[in-house]
Design an enzyme around this catalytic site. Sequence first.
Site, PDB file in Angstrom:
ATOM      1  N   SER A 191      21.279  63.661  29.984  1.00 40.09           N
ATOM      2  CA  SER A 191      20.571  62.414  30.252  1.00 40.09           C
ATOM      3  C   SER A 191      21.156  61.772  31.517  1.00 40.09           C
ATOM      4  O   SER A 191      21.144  62.392  32.568  1.00 40.09           O
ATOM      5  CB  SER A 191      20.666  61.499  29.031  1.00 40.09           C
ATOM      6  OG  SER A 191      19.668  60.506  29.092  1.00 40.09           O
ATOM      7  N   ASP A 260       0.764  74.205  17.230  1.00 41.84           N
ATOM      8  CA  ASP A 260       1.817  75.128  16.779  1.00 41.84           C
ATOM      9  C   ASP A 260       1.416  76.586  16.938  1.00 41.84           C
ATOM     10  O   ASP A 260       2.202  77.423  17.395  1.00 41.84           O
ATOM     11  CB  ASP A 260       2.174  74.809  15.317  1.00 41.84           C
ATOM     12  CG  ASP A 260       3.258  75.712  14.768  1.00 41.84           C
ATOM     13  OD1 ASP A 260       3.970  76.335  15.590  1.00 41.84           O
ATOM     14  OD2 ASP A 260       3.409  75.803  13.539  1.00 41.84           O
ATOM     15  N   ASP A 263       1.479  79.617  20.186  1.00 37.52           N
ATOM     16  CA  ASP A 263       2.486  80.616  20.552  1.00 37.52           C
ATOM     17  C   ASP A 263       2.494  81.815  19.602  1.00 37.52           C
ATOM     18  O   ASP A 263       3.364  82.686  19.694  1.00 37.52           O
ATOM     19  CB  ASP A 263       3.870  79.962  20.602  1.00 37.52           C
ATOM     20  CG  ASP A 263       4.167  79.156  19.337  1.00 37.52           C
ATOM     21  OD1 ASP A 263       3.967  79.689  18.228  1.00 37.52           O
ATOM     22  OD2 ASP A 263       4.599  77.990  19.453  1.00 37.52           O
ATOM     23  N   ASP A 267       5.273  78.204  12.754  1.00 33.63           N
ATOM     24  CA  ASP A 267       6.617  77.910  12.249  1.00 33.63           C
ATOM     25  C   ASP A 267       7.014  76.452  12.480  1.00 33.63           C
ATOM     26  O   ASP A 267       8.187  76.105  12.391  1.00 33.63           O
ATOM     27  CB  ASP A 267       7.627  78.826  12.951  1.00 33.63           C
ATOM     28  CG  ASP A 267       7.560  78.655  14.475  1.00 33.63           C
ATOM     29  OD1 ASP A 267       6.657  77.931  14.945  1.00 33.63           O
ATOM     30  OD2 ASP A 267       8.392  79.230  15.178  1.00 33.63           O
ATOM     31  N   ILE A 269       7.213  75.040  15.225  1.00 36.52           N
ATOM     32  CA  ILE A 269       7.884  74.880  16.519  1.00 36.52           C
ATOM     33  C   ILE A 269       6.862  75.162  17.623  1.00 36.52           C
ATOM     34  O   ILE A 269       6.295  76.258  17.692  1.00 36.52           O
ATOM     35  CB  ILE A 269       9.087  75.836  16.672  1.00 36.52           C
ATOM     36  CG1 ILE A 269      10.100  75.581  15.558  1.00 36.52           C
ATOM     37  CG2 ILE A 269       9.741  75.651  18.041  1.00 36.52           C
ATOM     38  CD1 ILE A 269      11.208  76.615  15.481  1.00 36.52           C
ATOM     39  N   ASP A 406      11.523  66.377  23.823  1.00 43.28           N
ATOM     40  CA  ASP A 406      12.215  65.189  24.341  1.00 43.28           C
ATOM     41  C   ASP A 406      11.200  64.073  24.542  1.00 43.28           C
ATOM     42  O   ASP A 406      10.298  64.179  25.375  1.00 43.28           O
ATOM     43  CB  ASP A 406      12.905  65.537  25.665  1.00 43.28           C
ATOM     44  CG  ASP A 406      13.855  64.442  26.142  1.00 43.28           C
ATOM     45  OD1 ASP A 406      13.593  63.251  25.844  1.00 43.28           O
ATOM     46  OD2 ASP A 406      14.844  64.772  26.813  1.00 43.28           O
ATOM     47  N   HIS A 446      15.832  64.609  22.659  1.00 46.10           N
ATOM     48  CA  HIS A 446      16.615  64.219  23.818  1.00 46.10           C
ATOM     49  C   HIS A 446      18.087  64.623  23.656  1.00 46.10           C
ATOM     50  O   HIS A 446      18.803  64.024  22.854  1.00 46.10           O
ATOM     51  CB  HIS A 446      16.480  62.713  24.044  1.00 46.10           C
ATOM     52  CG  HIS A 446      17.078  62.256  25.340  1.00 46.10           C
ATOM     53  ND1 HIS A 446      16.712  62.796  26.552  1.00 46.10           N
ATOM     54  CD2 HIS A 446      18.027  61.338  25.616  1.00 46.10           C
ATOM     55  CE1 HIS A 446      17.407  62.209  27.515  1.00 46.10           C
ATOM     56  NE2 HIS A 446      18.210  61.333  26.971  1.00 46.10           N
TER      57      HIS A 446
END
Length: 545
Positions: A191, A260, A263, A267, A269, A406, A446
């Site tokens: 950061s 989701d 990709d 999952d 992610i 983030d 973040h």
Amino acid sequence: MSFIIFSCTIAVMKAHILSLLPASLALASRCDPSFFTPYLSSNASLVYARTFTENDTFVGPMNNYTGLPEYCALYVNVSSSPVSSYEFGLWLPTTTWNKRYMAYGNGGFTGQIAFDDMAPGLNYGFAVVSTNTGHNSSVREAGDAAWALDNPETRTDWGWRALHGSVELGKTLTQAFYNASIDYSYYAGCSTGGRQGLKSVQMFPEDFDGVLAGACAWWTTHQQNWDLKIALDNLPNDGPGHITSDLMDVLATEVLKQCDIADGVKDNIIMDGYACEFRPETLLCDGTSNSSSCFNAAQIKTLYKVYGDWVDTNQTFIFPSFAWGSEAQVSQMIITSDDQVDSPSGIAYPRDFVYNNPTWAAEDLDYGTIALSDALDPGNATAAAFDIRLFAARGGKLLHYHGFADGEIPTSSSIYYYKQTLATLKPLGVDVDSFYRFFLIPGMQHCTGSVHNAPWYIAAANQAGSLAGNNVYGVPGFRDRRHDAVLALMGWVEDGIAPGSLVATKFVDDTPALGVLAQRTLCPYPAVARYVGGDWNVTESFRCE
Ligand SMILES: *[C@@H]1O[C@H](CO)[C@@H](O)[C@H](O)[C@H]1NC(C)=O
Ligand SMILES: *[C@@H]1O[C@H](CO)[C@@H](O)[C@H](O)[C@H]1NC(C)=O
Ligand SMILES: *[C@@H]1O[C@H](CO)[C@@H](O)[C@H](O)[C@H]1NC(C)=O
Ligand SMILES: *[C@@H]1O[C@H](CO)[C@@H](O)[C@H](O)[C@H]1NC(C)=O
Ligand SMILES: *[C@@H]1O[C@H](CO)[C@@H](O)[C@H](O)[C@H]1NC(C)=O
Ligand SMILES: *[C@@H]1O[C@H](CO)[C@@H](O)[C@H](O)[C@H]1NC(C)=O
Ligand SMILES: *[C@@H]1O[C@H](CO)[C@@H](O)[C@H](O)[C@H]1NC(C)=O
Ligand SMILES: *[C@@H]1O[C@H](CO)[C@@H](O)[C@H](O)[C@H]1NC(C)=O
Ligand SMILES: *[C@@H]1O[C@H](CO)[C@@H](O)[C@H](O)[C@H]1NC(C)=O
Ligand SMILES: *[C@@H]1O[C@H](CO)[C@@H](O)[C@H](O)[C@H]1NC(C)=O
């Protein structure tokens, strides 16, 4: 047989103790102000120098540290101008020094030494240093910059001077203490700490052999104003377009539903939050009421503003925006509680640094604010000098990373930084890949933590403190350069082994003692980790392409 092993072990232990003991005693006895004072510059004064054994507790401003390998703790105060000063902490391990030096960065506008990073750093064997950046303020007040009003010298300390000065004097004191030179110097920060890392690469290429910089707040003059812009986009709180935190939760669920699978693995992610063609219109209310589970047309408009690039007068690109999947933290950035309507988040920078006027009103933010910010760049904090050939030439290595979820600093601002560096250096014939690599971490928020159990931990700055357990450092169980970004950086600098990929780890409940829940391959940008089949919780199921 067992007797031989036993006596052998004793012999090894004896040799070990004999080689360490006298040196340790000598070092511990040096840990006294009278030893260090001759090495201080005329601007500096020593507040204390004191030995801490494994049984002593160092009382820090946020946490206490105990059970660390014995070290000499120094606290130094440096006057940086007639009206400003910065402080730094330096911890020197007395028996476990690995002949390396590690500096840690800060966060937001915080003025606090990063003891939470120094403690894990000491466990690696580093001599560790960190500054308060020239003012005192708690990490709980990271968004507060009232200290910057009427205070140009302190802005400069925060911008770059405190870190550079602390690093230089810290090196002198370290070498004096050990009566030996430092083999390698490193930096880790996220950061604001990421910005400080890039800044030092640009301005002081000799300071570090290797820099690990995350979620860098590098474009100070644009990003800090953009913080205010997105908060204003969602005001007034009683307007038809205001998005509530309930609606942000609804949005997060819909984003996952639509994005989701892009990709190839369901999952939870999202591997690339910019690749998804997200359609928020699926959330439009279908009729009469304003429910807390659907968006009205005005709220959809707000959403497009918050998640869109900021482009202003004459098509000037000002700042990029969040990736889909970052909703949990975006929510905190754009929702201003009622009693803060006159001081939405993000107002600190234009008010306290740029206009230097405590009565400056948020509504006056416009393109002129950006122009003025760029013209002044208070404290020369912005790290946008992309020509980093001097750092490359001295053999420096830069490892840069950013979480894809983030919601405080857009992932794309790091992508933009990488591209600008490439656009600056490639035409000059520089092989960027040979000294600068950038890794995206799907699902990471973040600097630290993740939503939906995405693997995020790489032992970078600000991370070990998020794990449960006593004295956690590095990646427990995986102390190697594939899993530990600090070791990866060291391997690159010291052995010339460039990181071709990394592995992020998710511990069960973020508690290493409970074991690993999942791990995932991270790839150097622009490569991405593609699912090749099998259990998606193991690294072998993904390949960099
Ligand atoms: C720390 O305390 C333990 C337990 O009392 C003791 O065995 C050990 O010697 C102490 N270490 C030091 C450095 O004093
Ligand atoms: C650290 O120790 C001090 C002094 O014993 C105590 O007041 C404080 O609450 C402790 N802080 C934490 C975070 O445990
Ligand atoms: C460092 O010096 C400044 C300016 O003289 C002073 O305000 C501050 O209290 C000092 N800090 C410490 C830890 O002594
Ligand atoms: C020491 O202080 C002087 C004036 O106060 C300043 O000009 C100089 O830059 C300072 N040096 C360091 C190393 O901060
Ligand atoms: C900053 O905090 C330290 C530790 O609490 C304190 O000793 C020092 O005096 C403070 N410095 C200033 C300038 O207030
Ligand atoms: C420092 O090391 C040198 C040899 O490298 C030695 O001559 C000298 O006595 C040492 N100084 C101290 C204070 O130990
Ligand atoms: C929703 O309806 C309630 C009750 O009529 C009203 O108080 C509120 O302002 C409305 N909210 C929005 C966002 O339109
Ligand atoms: C926008 O472009 C016009 C035409 O080139 C120019 O006159 C004007 O100064 C520009 N405005 C700003 C704010 O840069
Ligand atoms: C400001 O910082 C940049 C690096 O980010 C550096 O190139 C430049 O020289 C600095 N400017 C001044 C006036 O110190
Ligand atoms: C992966 O881990 C999750 C827990 O996060 C678990 O629910 C899931 O069943 C695992 N997937 C496979 C294929 O083992």
